[in-house]
Design a protein around this motif. Structure first.
Motif, PDB file in Angstrom:
ATOM      1  N   SER A 219      30.707 -13.932  47.825  1.00 41.46           N
ATOM      2  CA  SER A 219      31.645 -14.715  47.928  1.00 41.46           C
ATOM      3  C   SER A 219      32.584 -15.247  46.925  1.00 41.46           C
ATOM      4  O   SER A 219      33.960 -15.179  46.911  1.00 41.46           O
ATOM      5  CB  SER A 219      31.519 -15.997  48.851  1.00 41.46           C
ATOM      6  OG  SER A 219      30.549 -15.582  49.989  1.00 41.46           O
ATOM      7  N   ARG A 220      31.828 -15.432  45.653  1.00 42.76           N
ATOM      8  CA  ARG A 220      32.696 -15.670  44.284  1.00 42.76           C
ATOM      9  C   ARG A 220      33.404 -14.564  44.099  1.00 42.76           C
ATOM     10  O   ARG A 220      34.430 -15.022  43.634  1.00 42.76           O
ATOM     11  CB  ARG A 220      31.593 -16.159  43.639  1.00 42.76           C
ATOM     12  CG  ARG A 220      31.051 -17.629  43.625  1.00 42.76           C
ATOM     13  CD  ARG A 220      30.039 -18.124  42.619  1.00 42.76           C
ATOM     14  NE  ARG A 220      29.260 -19.098  42.935  1.00 42.76           N
ATOM     15  CZ  ARG A 220      27.781 -19.023  42.850  1.00 42.76           C
ATOM     16  NH1 ARG A 220      27.256 -17.987  42.549  1.00 42.76           N
ATOM     17  NH2 ARG A 220      27.043 -20.127  43.434  1.00 42.76           N
ATOM     18  N   GLY A 221      32.693 -13.349  44.035  1.00 45.65           N
ATOM     19  CA  GLY A 221      33.494 -12.364  43.564  1.00 45.65           C
ATOM     20  C   GLY A 221      34.879 -11.954  44.348  1.00 45.65           C
ATOM     21  O   GLY A 221      35.778 -11.736  43.673  1.00 45.65           O
ATOM     22  N   TRP A 222      34.727 -12.052  45.870  1.00 48.67           N
ATOM     23  CA  TRP A 222      35.937 -11.966  46.509  1.00 48.67           C
ATOM     24  C   TRP A 222      37.070 -13.331  46.151  1.00 48.67           C
ATOM     25  O   TRP A 222      38.158 -12.947  46.046  1.00 48.67           O
ATOM     26  CB  TRP A 222      35.753 -12.126  47.953  1.00 48.67           C
ATOM     27  CG  TRP A 222      35.433 -10.885  48.497  1.00 48.67           C
ATOM     28  CD1 TRP A 222      34.213 -10.573  49.182  1.00 48.67           C
ATOM     29  CD2 TRP A 222      36.042  -9.979  48.964  1.00 48.67           C
ATOM     30  NE1 TRP A 222      33.955  -9.343  49.435  1.00 48.67           N
ATOM     31  CE2 TRP A 222      35.132  -8.698  49.399  1.00 48.67           C
ATOM     32  CE3 TRP A 222      37.520  -9.706  48.897  1.00 48.67           C
ATOM     33  CZ2 TRP A 222      35.658  -7.562  49.893  1.00 48.67           C
ATOM     34  CZ3 TRP A 222      37.985  -8.233  49.402  1.00 48.67           C
ATOM     35  CH2 TRP A 222      37.126  -7.322  49.811  1.00 48.67           C
ATOM     36  N   ALA A 223      36.323 -14.399  46.019  1.00 44.82           N
ATOM     37  CA  ALA A 223      37.309 -15.480  45.664  1.00 44.82           C
ATOM     38  C   ALA A 223      38.053 -15.360  44.220  1.00 44.82           C
ATOM     39  O   ALA A 223      39.224 -15.648  43.777  1.00 44.82           O
ATOM     40  CB  ALA A 223      36.547 -16.935  45.662  1.00 44.82           C
ATOM     41  N   PHE A 224      37.205 -14.755  43.222  1.00 45.76           N
ATOM     42  CA  PHE A 224      37.798 -14.504  42.009  1.00 45.76           C
ATOM     43  C   PHE A 224      38.904 -13.351  42.116  1.00 45.76           C
ATOM     44  O   PHE A 224      39.974 -13.504  41.521  1.00 45.76           O
ATOM     45  CB  PHE A 224      36.651 -13.710  41.016  1.00 45.76           C
ATOM     46  CG  PHE A 224      36.181 -14.665  40.092  1.00 45.76           C
ATOM     47  CD1 PHE A 224      36.376 -14.470  38.590  1.00 45.76           C
ATOM     48  CD2 PHE A 224      35.576 -15.765  40.651  1.00 45.76           C
ATOM     49  CE1 PHE A 224      35.879 -15.295  37.803  1.00 45.76           C
ATOM     50  CE2 PHE A 224      34.924 -16.574  39.608  1.00 45.76           C
ATOM     51  CZ  PHE A 224      35.093 -16.456  38.111  1.00 45.76           C
ATOM     52  N   GLY A 225      39.017 -12.344  43.148  1.00 49.80           N
ATOM     53  CA  GLY A 225      39.936 -11.600  43.254  1.00 49.80           C
ATOM     54  C   GLY A 225      41.118 -11.989  44.108  1.00 49.80           C
ATOM     55  O   GLY A 225      42.215 -11.802  43.465  1.00 49.80           O
ATOM     56  N   TYR A 226      41.099 -12.968  45.051  1.00 44.63           N
ATOM     57  CA  TYR A 226      42.147 -13.552  45.605  1.00 44.63           C
ATOM     58  C   TYR A 226      42.776 -14.573  44.629  1.00 44.63           C
ATOM     59  O   TYR A 226      44.073 -14.799  44.618  1.00 44.63           O
ATOM     60  CB  TYR A 226      41.497 -14.220  46.822  1.00 44.63           C
ATOM     61  CG  TYR A 226      41.409 -13.175  48.034  1.00 44.63           C
ATOM     62  CD1 TYR A 226      42.373 -12.549  48.361  1.00 44.63           C
ATOM     63  CD2 TYR A 226      40.112 -13.313  48.516  1.00 44.63           C
ATOM     64  CE1 TYR A 226      42.189 -11.520  49.650  1.00 44.63           C
ATOM     65  CE2 TYR A 226      39.790 -12.118  49.619  1.00 44.63           C
ATOM     66  CZ  TYR A 226      40.795 -11.330  49.995  1.00 44.63           C
ATOM     67  OH  TYR A 226      40.761 -10.720  51.020  1.00 44.63           O
ATOM     68  N   ALA A 227      41.998 -15.064  43.938  1.00 42.27           N
ATOM     69  CA  ALA A 227      42.779 -16.096  43.001  1.00 42.27           C
ATOM     70  C   ALA A 227      43.385 -15.314  41.899  1.00 42.27           C
ATOM     71  O   ALA A 227      44.760 -15.533  41.407  1.00 42.27           O
ATOM     72  CB  ALA A 227      41.601 -16.859  42.113  1.00 42.27           C
ATOM     73  N   ALA A 228      43.177 -14.280  41.370  1.00 40.02           N
ATOM     74  CA  ALA A 228      43.917 -13.249  40.639  1.00 40.02           C
ATOM     75  C   ALA A 228      45.003 -12.707  41.310  1.00 40.02           C
ATOM     76  O   ALA A 228      46.376 -12.691  40.745  1.00 40.02           O
ATOM     77  CB  ALA A 228      42.942 -12.093  39.682  1.00 40.02           C
ATOM     78  N   GLY A 229      44.814 -12.134  42.574  1.00 41.27           N
ATOM     79  CA  GLY A 229      46.223 -11.815  43.037  1.00 41.27           C
ATOM     80  C   GLY A 229      47.091 -12.859  43.394  1.00 41.27           C
ATOM     81  O   GLY A 229      48.327 -12.612  43.326  1.00 41.27           O
ATOM     82  N   SER A 230      46.699 -14.126  43.649  1.00 37.23           N
ATOM     83  CA  SER A 230      47.699 -15.141  43.859  1.00 37.23           C
ATOM     84  C   SER A 230      48.356 -15.231  42.351  1.00 37.23           C
ATOM     85  O   SER A 230      49.590 -15.741  42.633  1.00 37.23           O
ATOM     86  CB  SER A 230      46.867 -16.303  44.170  1.00 37.23           C
ATOM     87  OG  SER A 230      46.312 -16.114  45.481  1.00 37.23           O
ATOM     88  N   LEU A 231      47.781 -15.439  41.513  1.00 35.28           N
ATOM     89  CA  LEU A 231      48.304 -15.853  40.166  1.00 35.28           C
ATOM     90  C   LEU A 231      49.295 -14.976  39.654  1.00 35.28           C
ATOM     91  O   LEU A 231      50.287 -15.286  39.388  1.00 35.28           O
ATOM     92  CB  LEU A 231      47.269 -16.072  39.068  1.00 35.28           C
ATOM     93  CG  LEU A 231      47.611 -16.365  37.552  1.00 35.28           C
ATOM     94  CD1 LEU A 231      48.131 -17.806  37.689  1.00 35.28           C
ATOM     95  CD2 LEU A 231      46.229 -16.371  36.769  1.00 35.28           C
ATOM     96  N   VAL A 232      48.910 -13.466  39.591  1.00 35.43           N
ATOM     97  CA  VAL A 232      49.726 -12.553  39.335  1.00 35.43           C
ATOM     98  C   VAL A 232      50.911 -12.302  40.193  1.00 35.43           C
ATOM     99  O   VAL A 232      52.140 -12.116  39.722  1.00 35.43           O
ATOM    100  CB  VAL A 232      49.111 -11.220  39.046  1.00 35.43           C
ATOM    101  CG1 VAL A 232      50.202 -10.003  38.899  1.00 35.43           C
ATOM    102  CG2 VAL A 232      48.105 -11.196  38.171  1.00 35.43           C
ATOM    103  N   LEU A 233      50.886 -12.704  41.636  1.00 38.49           N
ATOM    104  CA  LEU A 233      51.903 -12.291  42.455  1.00 38.49           C
ATOM    105  C   LEU A 233      53.025 -13.657  42.474  1.00 38.49           C
ATOM    106  O   LEU A 233      54.119 -13.443  42.716  1.00 38.49           O
ATOM    107  CB  LEU A 233      51.256 -12.651  43.875  1.00 38.49           C
ATOM    108  CG  LEU A 233      52.338 -12.417  45.045  1.00 38.49           C
ATOM    109  CD1 LEU A 233      53.168 -10.981  45.102  1.00 38.49           C
ATOM    110  CD2 LEU A 233      51.634 -12.373  46.606  1.00 38.49           C
ATOM    111  N   ILE A 234      52.340 -14.803  42.036  1.00 43.08           N
ATOM    112  CA  ILE A 234      53.428 -15.931  41.475  1.00 43.08           C
ATOM    113  C   ILE A 234      54.222 -15.349  40.376  1.00 43.08           C
ATOM    114  O   ILE A 234      55.692 -15.628  40.488  1.00 43.08           O
ATOM    115  CB  ILE A 234      52.493 -17.131  41.217  1.00 43.08           C
ATOM    116  CG1 ILE A 234      52.049 -17.563  42.442  1.00 43.08           C
ATOM    117  CG2 ILE A 234      53.611 -18.259  40.751  1.00 43.08           C
ATOM    118  CD1 ILE A 234      51.048 -18.843  42.109  1.00 43.08           C
TER     119      ILE A 234
END
Length: 450
Positions: A167-182
């Motif tokens: 779950s933490r791995g998936w959360a890291f991925g979504y956090a990175a996706g959000s940050l770069v997408l912003i």
């Protein structure tokens, strides 16, 4: 050996395991940006516009002399990447298990994909063939790298930790996706202020995903370690289909593992179809603007972080299987609500996106961790190649059903509600799998809560 020595050794082992886990999270952080910024947001519309620029008067391009509608070129390129992945993933998984050298294979696939993505900066004018080639290479590379990445999970986390680690791995991925997408959205919407054209802004966004992917891949490559798990040295892997057939034959000796994989194949097909078709539903049926759809994607990414972590905590109380089953009920309710969304109402579409985000990361993360319990020791990469093919290589039935429903009814609402079948059938199949027995049959210890 004294008690203090035993305790010190146990402490060192825990510290080393935590170090590997933290490094493992960072590959999700590295490669998820490709899936978010490149595949989900920017590449499809941009590559289609490049193909249309190169098209003849009838709207066709002619790769290898074959007439193809410019609007279909992106979809065909994605299909070609899936076909390539089907051949390469089983070979990579088998090679990793037989040699015990996952890190060099992970590095090769990650940096090949990162280089291809960075090369999309040069995708301008009428270079649609270059775009198609780079997409095929990048998409196949990320699929292979995820086989190797996922196969580390049972080696770096004991059974009682896997739900939380996944779950933490998936959360890291979504956090990175959000940050770069912003950052990408700031550049894209204010490109004039930065002195670049809209086309150049898109190409910078595409290339930045490749640079991010390559830079942060250094962290897992530094912290993960190779393990020799099976004898056999460096025997050459079989060709893709033969190796896949050999893996499936081996799984037939563990029918409960195969039963879980079948359930995952069905409900994940529904998940992947919702992800890929939600923007079509929003634009064509609900009449929403491109900016609204991009903000909705960002909302999904942000909420998926909390969703993945929250469902990981639920799994510690109720078990991974029950939590996944609950998420499938939530998916069904979300799609039913989507059927009734009013046109031209972005607020309600954002509510739908929020519902998707809250269950998306958790259902995927817990499926990965649950499958890791069902894999025999020494065959992690080989089995995860079959798992990854269920995730990426077999998700074609959902889009086919979506397209056929629209073709027969002319309604995207009917098409979106048709996807409920995948979650209902997937729920029924998963509910029938006795996971404790499946774990024992795979030769693994059964956690207290599963």
């Amino acid at each position: 050996m004294g008690t203090d020595t035993v305790r010190a050794r146990a402490t060192d082992e825990v510290a080393e395991r935590r170090r590997e886990q933290h490094g493992w999270y960072f590959y999700d952080w590295a490669c998820s940006v490709y899936s978010t910024s490149v595949l989900t947001v920017f590449l499809g519309p941009y590559l289609t516009s490049v193909a249309k620029h190169a098209a003849d008067a009838d709207g066709f391009v002619h790769p290898l002399g074959i007439p193809i509608r410019a609007g279909s070129f992106f979809a065909y390129s994605v299909s070609a990447s899936v076909i390539l992945s089907i051949f390469v993933m089983p070979m990579a998984g088998a090679a990793a298990d037989r040699t015990g050298r996952k890190k060099p294979l992970l590095a090769a696939s990650a940096y090949l994909g990162a280089a291809a993505t960075t090369g999309m900066f040069f995708l301008d004018g009428d270079r649609y063939l270059l775009g198609g080639l780079l997409l095929v290479v990048a998409n196949a590379s990320v699929a292979v790298s995820m086989v190797l990445y996922n196969s580390y999970l049972p080696q770096i986390a004991p059974p009682e930790e896997r739900d939380a680690v996944s779950s933490r791995g998936w959360a890291f991925g979504y956090a990175a996706g959000s940050l770069v997408l912003i950052g990408n959205l700031v550049l894209f919407t204010a490109h004039d202020s930065f002195g670049v054209s809209e086309s150049a802004a898109v190409r910078i966004c595409l290339a930045s995903a490749g640079i991010w992917w390559g830079a942060f891949t250094l962290v897992p490559l530094k912290r993960l370690r190779d393990r020799r798990t099976t004898p056999g040295g460096g025997r050459a892997p079989a060709h893709g289909w033969r190796q896949l057939a050999a893996t499936v034959r081996d799984m037939r000796g563990k029918p409960l593992t195969l039963s879980f994989l079948l359930a995952y194949l069905v409900y994940n097909d529904g998940i992947q179809t919702v992800i890929s078709q939600a923007s079509v539903y929003g634009s064509e049926e609900l009449g929403l603007s491109q900016s609204t759809l991009i903000v909705a994607v960002l909302l999904v990414q942000v909420l998926a972080v909390g969703g993945a972590l929250g469902m990981g905590r639920l799994a510690r109380t109720y078990g991974a299987k029950r939590t996944i089953l609950g998420s499938l009920v939530a998916w069904t309710v979300t799609l039913a609500a989507g059927y009734f969304l009013p046109a031209g109402a972005p607020v309600w579409f954002f509510v739908l996106a929020a519902g998707i985000g809250l269950v998306l990361g958790g259902s995927q993360a817990l499926s990965r961790s649950l499958f890791s319990h069902l894999v025999p020791s020494g065959k992690e990469a080989e089995y995860f190649s079959a798992y990854e093919m269920s995730d990426r290589g077999m998700s074609w039935l959902g889009p086919l059903l979506f397209g056929l429903t629209y073709q027969l009814t002319g309604s995207y609402r009917d098409a979106i509600i048709s996807l409920v079948a995948f979650f209902v059938i997937g729920f029924a199949l998963l509910a029938r799998v006795p996971v404790r027995q499946a774990i024992r049959d795979a030769g693994n210890p059964v956690p207290d809560r599963i």
